[in-house]
Each structure stands twice: as C-alpha cells, then as structure tokens.
Design a protein around this motif. Structure first.
Motif, PDB file in Angstrom:
ATOM      1  N   PRO A 103       0.822  -1.215   0.000  1.00 38.10           N
ATOM      2  CA  PRO A 103       0.000   0.000   0.000  1.00 38.10           C
ATOM      3  C   PRO A 103       0.856   1.266   0.000  1.00 38.10           C
ATOM      4  CG  PRO A 103      -0.276  -1.280   2.041  1.00 38.10           C
ATOM      5  CD  PRO A 103       0.725  -1.996   1.220  1.00 38.10           C
ATOM      6  N   SER A 104       0.251   2.365  -0.372  1.00 35.32           N
ATOM      7  CA  SER A 104       1.020   3.607  -0.460  1.00 35.32           C
ATOM      8  C   SER A 104       1.125   4.243   0.926  1.00 35.32           C
ATOM      9  CB  SER A 104       0.299   4.573  -1.409  1.00 35.32           C
ATOM     10  OG  SER A 104      -0.800   5.131  -0.727  1.00 35.32           O
ATOM     11  N   PRO A 105       2.071   5.158   1.092  1.00 31.87           N
ATOM     12  CA  PRO A 105       2.181   5.859   2.379  1.00 31.87           C
ATOM     13  C   PRO A 105       0.877   6.568   2.749  1.00 31.87           C
ATOM     14  CG  PRO A 105       4.122   6.254   1.022  1.00 31.87           C
ATOM     15  CD  PRO A 105       3.150   5.506   0.167  1.00 31.87           C
ATOM     16  N   SER A 106       0.143   7.088   1.749  1.00 24.48           N
ATOM     17  CA  SER A 106      -1.103   7.792   2.113  1.00 24.48           C
ATOM     18  C   SER A 106      -2.179   6.802   2.574  1.00 24.48           C
ATOM     19  CB  SER A 106      -1.599   8.654   0.964  1.00 24.48           C
ATOM     20  OG  SER A 106      -1.763   7.865  -0.174  1.00 24.48           O
ATOM     21  N   ASP A 107      -2.213   5.590   1.989  1.00 24.21           N
ATOM     22  CA  ASP A 107      -3.127   4.558   2.498  1.00 24.21           C
ATOM     23  C   ASP A 107      -2.823   4.287   3.971  1.00 24.21           C
ATOM     24  OD1 ASP A 107      -4.221   4.093  -0.030  1.00 24.21           O
ATOM     25  OD2 ASP A 107      -2.751   2.523  -0.505  1.00 24.21           O
ATOM     26  N   ARG A 108      -1.540   4.181   4.242  1.00 26.48           N
ATOM     27  CA  ARG A 108      -1.118   3.867   5.609  1.00 26.48           C
ATOM     28  C   ARG A 108      -1.572   4.968   6.574  1.00 26.48           C
ATOM     29  NH1 ARG A 108       3.461   0.547   6.865  1.00 26.48           N
ATOM     30  NH2 ARG A 108       3.711  -0.999   5.232  1.00 26.48           N
ATOM     31  N   ARG A 109      -1.430   6.228   6.142  1.00 26.32           N
ATOM     32  CA  ARG A 109      -1.819   7.335   7.020  1.00 26.32           C
ATOM     33  C   ARG A 109      -3.329   7.345   7.244  1.00 26.32           C
ATOM     34  NH1 ARG A 109       2.387   9.981   4.307  1.00 26.32           N
ATOM     35  NH2 ARG A 109       0.983  10.773   2.703  1.00 26.32           N
TER      36      ARG A 109
END
Ligand SMILES: Cc1ncc(C[n+]2csc(CCOP(=O)(O)OP(=O)(O)O)c2C)c(N)n1
Ligand SMILES: [Mg+2]
Length: 552
Positions: A103-109
């Motif tokens: 997943p992307s860093p923004s998904d993680r956030r």
C-alpha cells in the motif's frame, strides 16, 4: 550508477542486474503491477508462474545454482502464500530476495481497510522478519535506494532471504541514484585466528585418519575451491552431506561419498565415524546431517567452522572469518597424508542384462538406470521422500549439479525449483525426481515449463502414496488419490509422457526423453512396499529408537 536521475523501480532493477540477476520469478497483483512495469522495462526477464509457493521455490532454485534469486509478488495474498518457500531458503541459506508490492504511504496514514490487509499494514513485513536477514518498506523515496542496497547486500553477504516492500506509488517516484558504497570486508581477530590455527594444525597432524565433511556453506559462500585445494594439498579424503551432495565432484579421487549417520553407505559411515579428526567445513549440524540422529560422532575429534561458528572439540573461537580460516589452513604446516584405500561410494552402474529388461521396476534400478544416463550437462533437482534418499547413492558427473531441500525437507520443492534452474542453466538438460505425493503439491507448475518452452525430464516415482511416512507410522492418512499422471501433458498441450513398469520400458523412455526437445514426463511405477536402501535403513533406525524410548 551515480547521481543520475532515475526512479525507485528503475534503480531497483538496475541494481539487481548489476549483481548478476538475469530473471525474476513472480505473479502480479494490483499492489505489484507498477513494479512489474518497471521490471518489464528493465534488462531482466520475467517468468510468471501459477502459484506463489512455486515462485519462491523457483527463485530459490535459481539462487542455488546462480546466486541471488528474486521473487516479485503482491501484498499479503502473494507474499504470505510464498512464506513456506522463503522459510526453506532461510533454513538452507539460499540468497533470495522477496519483492512485494504494498500500500502507499497515504493509504497507511488514512488507516484504510484496504483489500489484502490482514491485521495491520505491517503484518506481512513482521511475519517476514522470521524468515529474512534484512527487510525494508520503501515508504520514503528519498531513502529507497540506500534501503534497496542495504537489503540486497545483506542477502548476498549472509546468503539468507531479504524482504523489500514497494508501495505501488513510490515505485514510480523520481530519485537520484546514489553511488554504491564500499563496504568494509570483515576480518578475523588475529590472535584468535592464530590460536585456532595452532590447535587445528596440531589436531590434524596427530590424527591417523582425518576426513573433511564439505557442507553446503562452502558452496553458498563460494569457498568450495579453497576447501578442495587444501584437501588435495594434504590428501585428506572428503565426504559430502545430503544437502551438499555434488558440491565436490563425485568423481574426485578423494571423494568418499555422502555422509548421513546410519543412512550412509556402511563404508562411508565407518570411515567418517572412525576418524580421529573430522573437519566439518560449512556444516549445518542438523538431524539430517546426523542421519536422523543416528550418527556416532565424538565432539573431541571435530573441527567445526562456518560463517557463524568456529570450534575445535569443546573450545570455541570468537570472530573467525570462514574464508580466512580456509586460506590459513591451506598454508599451515600440515603433513600430507597417504589415505590408502578409501571407501568407493557408488560403483559405476552396470547396464541391464537381457533378462532384467522385462523385470518389474524397483527404486534401486531406477537410480541405477539414471546413473547410467546422467552426464555433465545434467542438473538433478530432487524432492523430499525416497527421491532424495535413493539419490544418495547416485554418482553425479559434474560438480554442483544436484540440488534438493535436504534439510528443510518441504515437499513440492523440485518441480518449481527446476523452473529456476532451467532459467539459470538454459544449456543443461534438467532431471527432476519427485514422489507421487510431492508431485500432487506443485507438479502442475509444469504449466510454466510449457509457457516458456522448457524441456525438463520429470520422473514421478509412483509408489502409491506417502512411502516415507509409511516407514515411520503407517495408516490411511498415507494414501493419496491415484492420478493419471501421464495425462498432464494432454492438459498442458505440451510435452510427451510415458508410464513405465519394467526396467526395459524405463530405459527406452529415458532414451526417448533425452532426444526430445520438449518436456518429458516419465511415471515410474514401483511396488508400494519397495524403497531405497537408505530409506530402509532410516526405517530400521527409527524403529530401534522407538523401541528404546518405549523401554524408557
Ligand atoms: C510440505 C510438506 N508437507 C508434509 C510433509 C511430510 N512428509 C514428508 S515425506 C512425505 C511423503 C512424501 O510422499 P511422496 O512425495 O510420494 O514420496 P515418497 O515418500 O513416497 O517417496 C510427507 C507427507 C513434508 N515434508 N512437506
Ligand atoms: Mg510416494
């Protein structure tokens, strides 16, 4: 490769190419697709397969014969599906790199409930920590290149798997390729090394019958030639183990055979166990090394050196570098031996007599006929079961052309590992030896052989079920459904298949397969009650152990 503009994906595959990688094995998924696109645009070739456990075994097989194998899969459903194969590579020290989409860093956030996520975003990485020597999640493009280099270099240094998770968007991000750092080469503690050399020289010089057990770490770390040179200089006989079979040429005059406690040929077991100085070079002292704990080795007679340990009898030496130990030992004041009559591991097999041609097949005769046909251009990939134990006596013709997962012993290794070997050795004819049970696990991966026009010879040893298990404890759980194995080529629309029940039929099928420029599958039918000499010995030894335990 320095300070030129690139992207994370492009840098990754350029770096791997620079490390000698030619093929990447994988199965795509949405989290991994952008990485697949960078792979497709790189100098590396893609081999896509049917099932992730096979992807892992293929990358492992490639790594064992070529060095650094790479698997590319998708997040969790792919990565976690491949875990057993990576565990095998970890246990047996094979340098493979796992690349997983993520997943992307923004998904993680956002803490999104994303498909494929198990518990937390880090679940897969944390699980992988148990089966890798280094890992990274490339959530930051700024540090991605240095993280890639760190993990890849550690995999090569330690010969253990590594894990890199690549977020589907970070892989496209532009970066500047950093210059490759020069890593310091580790060295031994000079005083410890001097002390160890003195003790080793004294033990070897005082011994009547020194012997070397050349184990798998020699091969993995490129140290086999050093070990061979010192064996030749001091005329010390050499045995291999099931895991290291063929790393020393089995036709070398000092080679005495495969040692595995009571599973070995009697003469090999006697020679090793009567030795008063056993140099275990790069050895994993596992229960398989010890012949399912049937070995009689006395620690006071042993010198054990690996990349992790250095020990003589009961004394350990800190900070000894394996390579340096071998280099110094090669220059030590050791009096050369005159080893005299050595065990002759496997006599050259005899051709079939006319009467034998019509006789029903046995495991022993299968390996005899294989022995008659194995040449320098053949690599043999063996699965767990009697395929492996029976192969103990097979004399191979060229160094490093036998491989199996002889310690981790996962069924289903051979067919997919052979895909990796064929990618790495396109000019060799590959023999796969696999039991009927193991074939039912990953045999359908022959689909990949068809897809890439590969032409292995696959021997399915059909003894009607889980033969090895029957020697340990029999019951209905050892039965399997009898497949029409020869129909697989029909299913694939590729290759030829034969079912053989006599020696003569097998001989004819092997001749035909050697000429065929396609996949050749040979179902070798042997009686249920038949087994190799080594498997019989294992059954007897385990029986004795059980009786002893019952008596308390
Ligand atoms: C993945 C996996 N599952 C289970 C086992 C346990 N096991 C070891 S040998 C064996 C039977 C193997 O059967 P087959 O492949 O037909 O070979 P055979 O023993 O008959 O020669 C089993 C089930 C294993 N080693 N690996
Ligand atoms: Mg079987």
């Amino acid at each position: 490769m320095s300070n030129s503009p690139t992207s994370v994906g492009s840098f990754l595959f350029d770096y791997l190419h620079g490390k000698g990688v030619t093929h990447v094995f994988g199965i795509p998924g949405d989290f991994a697709l952008p990485t697949f696109r960078w792979l497709e645009q790189s100098k590396l070739k893609i081999i896509t397969m049917t099932h992730e456990p096979s992807v892992g075994f293929a990358a492992d097989g490639y790594a064992r014969v070529h060095g650094l194998g790479v698997a590319l899969v998708t997040y969790c459903v792919g990565g976690l599906n491949m875990l057993n194969s990576v565990a095998c590579a970890y246990a047996e020290k094979s340098p493979m790199l796992v690349l997983s989409g993520g997943p992307s860093p923004s998904d993680r956030r956002a803490d999104a409930l994303l498909h494929h996520k198990v518990r937390t975003f880090d679940t897969q990485r944390r699980i992988y920590e148990e089966v890798t020597c280094a890992s990274a999640v490339l959530t930051d493009a700024e540090t991605a290149a240095s993280e890639i280099m760190r993990v890849v270099d550690e995999v090569i240094l330690q010969c253990r798997p590594g894990y890199i998770e690549i977020p589907y968007d970070v892989v496209d991000m532009p970066i500047k390729a950093p210059s490759t750092p020069n890593r310091p080469i580790p060295t031994s503690d000079p005083e410890n090394l001097a002390a160890m050399m003195e003790d080793a020289t004294a033990l070897i010089n005082s011994a009547k019958q020194p012997v070397i057990i050349a184990d798998i770490e020699l091969h993995r770390h490129g140290l086999t030639d050093l070990a061979l040179a010192l064996a030749a200089k001091f005329q010390i006989p050499i045995a291999s183990t099931l895991l290291s079979k063929s790393i020393i040429s089995e036709t070398h005059p000092l080679f005495i055979g495969v040692y595995s406690g009571s599973l070995s040929e009697a003469a090999v077991q006697k020679y090793v166990e009567e030795s008063d100085c056993i140099l275990m070079l790069g050895a994993f002292i596992t229960d398989v090394f010890l012949g399912m704990n049937t070995a009689h080795l006395r620690r006071k007679n042993t010198i054990l050196v690996t990349t992790e340990k250095a020990r003589i009898a009961h004394r350990t030496y800190e900070q000894i570098i394996f390579r340096e130990f071998l280099e110094h030992l090669g220059r030590a004041a050791i009096t050369p031996r005159h080893p005299g009559n050595l065990p002759q591991p496997a006599p050259p097999p005899l051709p079939l007599t006319a009467a034998e041609k019509t006789a029903p097949l046995s495991i022993a005769n299968f390996f005899r006929l294989l022995g008659l046909n194995v040449g320098e251009q053949n690599t043999i990939v063996c699965d767990t079961g009697d395929a492996l134990l029976g192969a103990m006596q097979l004399r191979t013709r060229a160094p490093s052309n036998f491989l199996s997962d002889a310690y981790y012993l996962s069924m289903g290794f051979a067919v997919p590992a052979a895909i990796g070997v064929m990618a790495a050795q396109p000019d060799n004819k590959i023999f796969v030896i696999v039991g009927d049970g193991a074939f039912q696990m990953t045999g359908t991966e022959l689909s990949t052989a068809a897809k890439y026009n590969m032409s292995p010879i696959v021997f399915i040893l059909n003894n009607d079920g889980y033969g090895t298990q029957r020697h340990i404890l029999d019951g209905p759980f050892n039965e399997i459904h009898p497949w029409h194995y020869t129909k697989i080529t029909e299913l694939l629309g590729y290759g030829i298949a034969r079912r053989v029940t006599t020696n003569g039929e097998l001989e004819a099928a092997i001749n035909e397969a050697l000429r065929a420029n396609t996949l050749a599958l040979i179902e070798v039918v042997v009686p249920r009650s038949d087994s190799s000499a080594a498997l019989k010995r294992m059954g007897e030894e385990l029986g004795k152990l059980r009786d002893k335990n019952k008596r308390g």
